[in-house]
Design an enzyme around this catalytic site. Structure first.
Site, PDB file in Angstrom:
ATOM      1  CG  MET A  13      -1.956  -1.074   1.165  1.00 37.71           C
ATOM      2  SD  MET A  13      -2.970  -1.126   2.650  1.00 37.71           S
ATOM      3  CE  MET A  13      -4.123   0.165   2.342  1.00 37.71           C
ATOM      4  N   PRO A  14       1.451   1.591  -1.142  1.00 38.94           N
ATOM      5  CG  PRO A  14       2.652   1.400  -3.129  1.00 38.94           C
ATOM      6  CD  PRO A  14       1.461   0.869  -2.409  1.00 38.94           C
ATOM      7  CG  LEU A  15       1.211   8.087   1.810  1.00 38.11           C
ATOM      8  CD1 LEU A  15      -0.005   8.642   1.092  1.00 38.11           C
ATOM      9  CD2 LEU A  15       1.084   8.278   3.308  1.00 38.11           C
TER      10      LEU A  15
ATOM     11  CB  THR B 294      -2.680   6.940  -1.146  1.00 39.03           C
ATOM     12  OG1 THR B 294      -3.690   5.974  -0.821  1.00 39.03           O
ATOM     13  CG2 THR B 294      -3.167   8.330  -0.812  1.00 39.03           C
TER      14      THR B 294
END
Length: 80
Positions: free
Chosen positions: A1-3, A40
């Protein structure tokens, strides 16, 4: 889940910002296999008066007269 959190100076068009978002999503997908729905991207636009480097803001740099290059009169160019 990269931010992915990007700070950038204000002044880009909505189209340029949209292109940046797409490029960052693609980079996350291609480099780490992130799924688009799990990625995101946050873009923070910073006013040029609030971003400085070497004790000079972007706004101050933009307002400063451009440095005029000087040529050493003893230097010869290829045409000379």
């Amino acid at each position: 889940m990269p931010l992915i959190d990007v700070s950038i100076a204000e002044g880009r068009t909505p189209e340029q910002l949209r292109a940046l978002v797409s490029a960052l999503h693609r980079a996350a997908e291609e480099s780490v296999g992130a799924l688009p729905e799990n990625t995101t991207v946050i873009i923070r636009e910073v006013p040029p008066t609030h971003w400085s480097k070497a004790d000079q803001t972007i706004a101050e740099r933009a307002a400063a007269p451009a440095a005029v290059p000087t040529r050493d009169p003893s230097a010869k160019t290829a045409a000379e």
